[in-house]
Each structure stands twice: as C-alpha cells, then as structure tokens.
Design a protein around this motif. Structure first.
Motif, PDB file in Angstrom:
ATOM      1  N   LYS A 339      -9.669  51.215 -10.884  1.00 43.53           N
ATOM      2  CA  LYS A 339     -10.216  49.889 -10.581  1.00 43.53           C
ATOM      3  C   LYS A 339     -11.255  49.991  -9.459  1.00 43.53           C
ATOM      4  N   ASN A 346     -19.866  49.187 -10.961  1.00 48.37           N
ATOM      5  CA  ASN A 346     -20.487  47.946 -11.433  1.00 48.37           C
ATOM      6  C   ASN A 346     -21.255  47.239 -10.340  1.00 48.37           C
ATOM      7  N   LYS A 504     -22.672  49.507 -16.954  1.00 51.05           N
ATOM      8  CA  LYS A 504     -21.462  48.841 -16.427  1.00 51.05           C
ATOM      9  C   LYS A 504     -20.230  49.291 -17.197  1.00 51.05           C
ATOM     10  N   VAL A 505     -19.117  49.357 -16.483  1.00 50.20           N
ATOM     11  CA  VAL A 505     -17.859  49.770 -17.128  1.00 50.20           C
ATOM     12  C   VAL A 505     -16.956  48.543 -17.216  1.00 50.20           C
ATOM     13  N   GLU A 506     -16.518  48.213 -18.423  1.00 45.72           N
ATOM     14  CA  GLU A 506     -15.699  47.001 -18.589  1.00 45.72           C
ATOM     15  C   GLU A 506     -14.209  47.294 -18.411  1.00 45.72           C
ATOM     16  N   ASN A 507     -13.757  48.424 -18.992  1.00 50.12           N
ATOM     17  CA  ASN A 507     -12.321  48.722 -18.967  1.00 50.12           C
ATOM     18  C   ASN A 507     -12.066  50.115 -18.420  1.00 50.12           C
ATOM     19  N   SER A 552     -22.014  37.312 -17.367  1.00 50.97           N
ATOM     20  CA  SER A 552     -20.810  38.104 -17.095  1.00 50.97           C
ATOM     21  C   SER A 552     -19.618  37.508 -17.836  1.00 50.97           C
ATOM     22  N   GLU A 553     -18.881  38.389 -18.507  1.00 48.32           N
ATOM     23  CA  GLU A 553     -17.691  37.899 -19.215  1.00 48.32           C
ATOM     24  C   GLU A 553     -16.496  37.844 -18.287  1.00 48.32           C
ATOM     25  N   LYS A 554     -16.621  38.533 -17.149  1.00 46.58           N
ATOM     26  CA  LYS A 554     -15.439  38.688 -16.296  1.00 46.58           C
ATOM     27  C   LYS A 554     -15.374  37.706 -15.135  1.00 46.58           C
ATOM     28  N   GLY A 573     -13.038  38.092 -10.561  1.00 44.32           N
ATOM     29  CA  GLY A 573     -13.125  38.638 -11.926  1.00 44.32           C
ATOM     30  C   GLY A 573     -11.967  38.214 -12.800  1.00 44.32           C
ATOM     31  N   LYS A 576     -11.302  36.227 -17.828  1.00 37.75           N
ATOM     32  CA  LYS A 576     -10.543  36.529 -19.053  1.00 37.75           C
ATOM     33  C   LYS A 576      -9.229  35.747 -19.106  1.00 37.75           C
TER      34      LYS A 576
END
Ligand code: MSP
Length: 632
Positions: A339, A346, A504-507, A552-554, A573, A576
């Motif tokens: 994390k 990011n 960018k790293v999402e997961n 941004s989705e987060k 963040g 979700k």
C-alpha cells in the motif's frame, strides 16, 4: 581529482538477499552516483563475507562444503546487484586470495606492534551474530542480547587484540569529529558503550576450521581468524593494502554504510584496528535502521521476508529504489507494505513527477512545435526561478549526510513549485489572451525546474532521470551538473512526444504472504510509547460536502467541519466503498495533524480513519459529540 570511497557491509552467505541488503546497497549506489555526478573520482565496493562458524554450519546443514555453499550464495548477491544495475567498482569475496594475504599481513603488523597477545578466552559466543559476550551481558537462559538466540560457552586458547588500549583514543576521535558516526543519536549510543569500558577482544578461534589461518611467521596452525577481523579488513584489501596498489589513495575519504546492528563493529573495533595499523580513520560511518513488512519483523520462519527482485519485477526497479530512499528517515526503522509503495508511485511519481513532464511536453507541442526557449524566463518568472535555490542547497546537503529521504523531499518541493506555477498562471489562458511570450516563458521555466530535479534525482533514479533528459534533449553528467546546478544556467530544449513516465497502480500486484500467526512474536519491534501516540491529534468532525474527483475511480473530496474557523478539505481513497451523497451529515474521525499533501492535484489536510477487514468502514463515535472533540 578528489577521491571518494564508499562501501556496503559485505553480506554473509548463509542466507539469500532480502530488502534489508537491497536497501543498504541502493543507498550506497545513490551516494556513489552522487559523488561521481559532482566530479569525484569514486570507488564503490560491495561483496560477500564467507568465513566463520555460521557459514560452516549453514553449509553442512545443506550438505555442501563451505566454499561450494559460498560460491552459490555469493553469486546470488552479485546477480541481484547486476539486476538492479548497481554501479559497484569491485565485488570482494573474503575467500579471494589477495584478501587472505592482506588479512595475514595486517595481523602480523598488529602483532609486531605489540597489540596482539596470546591468552585463553572463556565466555559466551553467539554464532548468529558471530559475537562474544560475558555472562552479565546475556538475556535470560544465556540468550544473545542482540538477536535473542541461544549462545554457547566457549573456552579455548585465543589471540587477543588490545582493544582496551584504544578506549581513550576512540573517545577523542568521536569528540573531535562531529559527523564520524551518523546519525547523532547512534553516535551517542556508541560513546556510552565505549565509556562503559572496553575489554580486549578475542580475535582467533580454534574450535572450527573455516577461516583464514594466522600468518606463517607465527607458526600456530590451529587458529583461524575471528570472522569480524577478517571481514572488516575487506575494506582495505579491496584497495590493495599491503600489496602496494595505488588504489589506497581512495582510503583518504571513506564512507561506510551499515545497519544499526553492526554499528558497534564498525564504530569501535574497526577504528581501533585502523589506529593499530596507523591508518587514517573513515570520514563517516552511517548507520541505518531495519525494515519490517506490514509492521511485522521479517523472518524465514514467518515466511514474510521481502524479496527485492520480486517487488522490483512487479512494480519497477526505479519505483522500488524511490520507495526505499524516500519512505524512511535515514537511521530509523522502516516498514514495507504494498500500500505504501503504491501510494508513493501514484502520488509522488505519477502525479507530481510524471505529470509535470507530460504537461511540459504537451504545452510545448501545442504552443511552439516542441521548441522550448528560455530567453524570457528571467523577464517574467525570476522570483519563481530563484525560489527553488534553497531547496537545491538543502537537497545537496541532505544527501551529503546520507539523509536520502530529506534529499528527495526537497526535490519534490521544486516539483511543487513547477506544478504550482502552471496552476497559478494557466498558460492556456495566457495564450487565449495573446500573452504568448509569457506562456512560452512559463513552459521554459517549468522545463528548467524539471531539469534541475532530473539532474539531482539521477543518483536515486538513474533510469527515470535519464529518460526525462532524453525527452527534453539534454544530458546528465558532471558538466551539466556544474552548469545547471552550480552556475544556475538555463537551457533551451527540443522536446519529444512521450508516454507517461510512470503508470498508476490500482491494485496490489504481489500476493501477500500468509504470515503464520503462531510464529508471530509476542512483542513486536514496532511497539510505541504513549508519547508517540500523543503526537497524533484525532478529532471528530461532520462531513459537510463530499464528491467524486474527476478522473479518479478511487478518490473522494470531502469538506469536513472539525470545529475550526473553516472546514477542512480532505481527499480519501474510499470511492469504491461509499456513495458520496450517503456520507453527507455523518460524524467521522480524522487524523487532524497530518502534514497537508497534494493528492491528484487537490490539497488534503488530514486523513479520514477507517477500519479494514476486507471491507472498509469509516470510524465514528457511539453518540453525537461536538465537532472538534479530541479522541485519545
Ligand atoms: N557480514 C556482516 C557484515 C560485515 S561488514 C565488514 C553482516 N552481514 S549480514 O548479511 O548479516 O548483514 C548485512 C547488512 O544487512 C547489515 O548492515 C544489516 O544491518 C543489514 N540487514 C539485515 N537485515 C536487515 C533488515 N531487516 N533491514 C535492514 N537492514 C538489515 O552483518
């Protein structure tokens, strides 16, 4: 040309390389590249420590001879450093003949000088630390005070080094050389240790074989050298000490980087050996802290050791380097988690560094066919240009003290200035209002600021810095360092189209290790004192506004009433997990004294606290309370 010598510890070959070894080596690589960039003739040494009881035992457990075993693991270290493109000049192995010869020559010198005498050792020995202890130093059950493992009783004939003779000279050296041991708090620990009294040191063993024999002139075949005497002398044998090499010239300015657990060997025994050999002492011995994973001490039995290659394969070598160098204040312990690594990639790398390059290239393509001319920078943006000088000076002096985190923080302040002027002056509006010269000068200002960052970032992230230089068409070497950083000259550029520098790293990209709960230590090394907790100001507040952030989705943007003059803006963040409209009016808990930081172009002035158990739930209090109420 002035010289610089930089060394990593030589790594024991009883275990494969992990994040701790990678950290030390990457710190040293950064320092070596920094010295070379400044024009110093630099020699960077690393290698493997291959003798001693610990290696002999590890090899026999696996059914190998010690040398076969050492060959195998030493190659693993070397391959890893080659994979990371570590710029070492020499890789030493203590089984190399020239090293053995040097150790014997040095022993003979100290012996002839009267600093070595024969006697009998009786005491306790920790094979894991390869270290001697008296009974009063041990933990319960005769366990080692350093690693906690069981020690064994040793009673054998031994040669001793007159360490006690050097006690006062050592104290004088610490006193007269402000930064011979860094950081300061570690230096104080060493001074206290020496003041408490030094006993002569047993420097040979007779109960096993795997070590360097004494010089033939002593005619005493049953002894082998104590592994720490053998190991420390690697720093000299690599330079050809006693063998008549010119490389000894590097010895005049030496920096040893070591972990805190082996500082005593480097800051007490080593300088005493050097005094006995009548050689100058190192300029700096820099001690770093230890890495944990997800807050837990790493160990083979827990199965949670971080493999540096696995992380770098998944996230990128340069991102891993950046994370290690930026995440912890040098000297303190650090924690690795995916994390934290993803956050750094990011926010720092993609948002702040990568985006700046993309924006410069994008603007130059639109406004001036990729040509960036700096002729009007001083006319329009002199203050902005000069405002970064202090950050540059701070970055350089921080790195001279091996404070890699502070050095990177200062460089990121320059990026903030560059990103800030774009937001402030809005070059697209300048163009709309026919202020073309101002718009073009602004692009040139940003390109020059990014150039300064890229040159200074090169030691930490050589590939990324070189990529920026390639896109903007300049070179990173000692000449440009002198011209751009020292003489503060501006450059003109011919930019090139580019893909984003960092994706960018999402997961999380690596499977988390399943830490065996039953193996978890009762008391972890990251326990804190009540005073540490008191540093956190946690307040209750009411959410006034909450909305998604475009692109941004987060992320969600909050406005929160914490009972202060005006509401706080906080970016979190959790998009979700929550619908923004459902959150308005809710009371939640906020870490209120977190340093403000930019997330996705928005300032965030605190952190919303939540509980995680696979899902995510915001923290709140059982009954409504006044906004601003303190949790503690
Ligand atoms: N062979 C000796 C050094 C001799 S130098 C003349 C030795 N080797 S080691 O392989 O055990 O450790 C090498 C380095 O790795 C030490 O500086 C040690 O502090 C570091 N680390 C080992 N585990 C670590 C972490 N978990 N985190 C950070 N560094 C750690 O000691």
């Amino acid at each position: 040309m002035e010289k610089r010598y930089i060394t990593t510890p030589i790594y024991y070959v009883n275990d494969i390389p992990h994040i701790g070894h990678a950290y030390t080596t990457i710190v040293c690589d950064t320092m070596a590249r920094f010295y070379r960039l400044q024009g110093y003739d630099t020699y960077f040494l690393t290698g493997t420590d291959e003798h001693g009881q610990k290696i002999e035992q590890a090899a026999s457990k696996k059914g190998f001879t010690p040398k076969e075993y050492a060959d195998d693991i030493s190659a693993k270290f070397r391959n890893l450093w080659d994979y990371f493109e570590i710029s070492y000049d020499h890789f030493i192995r203590t089984t190399d003949d020239y090293h053995k010869q040097t150790v014997q020559n040095a022993f003979e010198k100290m012996y002839k000088k009267g600093d070595i005498y024969k006697g009998e050792y009786e005491g306790y020995y920790c094979v894991s630390c390869e270290s001697f202890f008296t009974q009063t130093q041990l933990l319960d059950d005769e366990c080692c005070p350093d690693c906690g493992k069981k020690t064994s009783i040793v009673k054998e004939e031994s040669y001793f080094f007159k360490l006690s003779k050097y006690q006062d000279k050592l104290l004088k050296w610490y006193e007269e050389n402000e930064d011979c041991i860094i950081p300061k708090n570690k230096k104080n620990e060493i001074i206290n240790f020496v003041k408490s009294g030094l006993k002569d040191l047993s420097i040979t063993r007779t109960s096993f074989d795997w070590g360097i024999k004494l010089p033939a002139s002593l005619n005493d075949d049953k002894h082998v050298m104590y592994v720490w005497l053998d190991a420390l002398l690697n720093y000299l044998s690599a330079l050809g000490y006693t063998l008549g090499s010119e490389k000894m010239g590097y010895w005049d300015h030496t920096l040893h980087v070591v972990g805190k657990d082996i500082l005593r060997f480097h800051a007490v025994y080593w300088p005493a050996f050097l005094m006995s050999l009548e050689l100058p002492l190192p300029k700096h011995i820099a001690a770093h802290g230890w890495w944990t994973r997800d807050g837990v001490k790493m160990s083979k039995s827990l199965g949670n050791v971080v493999n540096p290659k696995e992380v770098a394969d998944a996230y990128g070598k340069e991102c891993f380097r950046y994370f290690l160098l930026r995440e912890v204040p040098f000297g303190q312990d650090g924690d690795f988690s995916q994390k934290a690594l993803i956050d750094r990639i990011n926010s720092d790398l993609s948002n702040e560094l990568g985006n700046l390059l993309s924006r410069i290239v994008g603007m130059s393509s639109k406004y001036s066919d990729y040509e960036i001319n700096s002729k009007d920078v001083l006319k329009f943006y002199k203050n902005e240009l000069y405002s970064v000088d202090c950050f540059i000076n701070n970055a350089i002096s921080a790195l001279n003290e091996v404070a890699t985190n502070r050095y990177l923080e200062e460089l990121w302040k320059i990026l903030s200035v560059a990103n800030g002027v774009i937001a402030k002056y809005e070059p697209w509006n300048l163009i709309k209002n026919s202020k073309n010269d101002e718009a073009l000068a602004l692009v040139a200002l940003c390109a020059n600021l990014l150039t300064k960052v890229a040159i200074l970032l090169y030691p930490a992230m050589p590939k990324s810095a070189s990529k920026i230089a390639e896109i903007l068409d300049f070179e990173i070497n000692n000449k440009t360092y002198e011209s751009v950083i020292k003489e503060k000259n501006l450059l003109n550029f011919k930019a090139q189209k580019t893909n984003p520098l960092f994706v960018k790293v999402e997961n999380e990209l690596l499977k988390r290790p399943e830490v065996k709960q039953e193996e978890l230590p009762q008391k972890q090394d990251n326990d804190i004192q009540i005073d540490d907790f008191k540093k956190c100001v946690i307040k209750v507040g009411t959410i006034l506004e909450c909305e998604n952030i475009e692109g941004s989705e987060k992320l969600l943007k909050f406005s929160i009433d914490l009972g202060e003059d005006k509401p706080r803006q906080i970016i979190s963040g959790i998009a979700k997990y929550y619908n923004p409209l459902d959150l308005i009016g809710k009371q939640i808990c906020v870490l209120a004294n977190l340093k403000p930081r930019k997330i996705f172009k928005h300032i965030s002035e605190g952190m919303i606290l939540s509980a995680e158990d696979g899902r995510l739930t915001l923290l709140s209090v059982a009954n409504k309370v006044k906004n601003g109420a303190i949790i503690g």
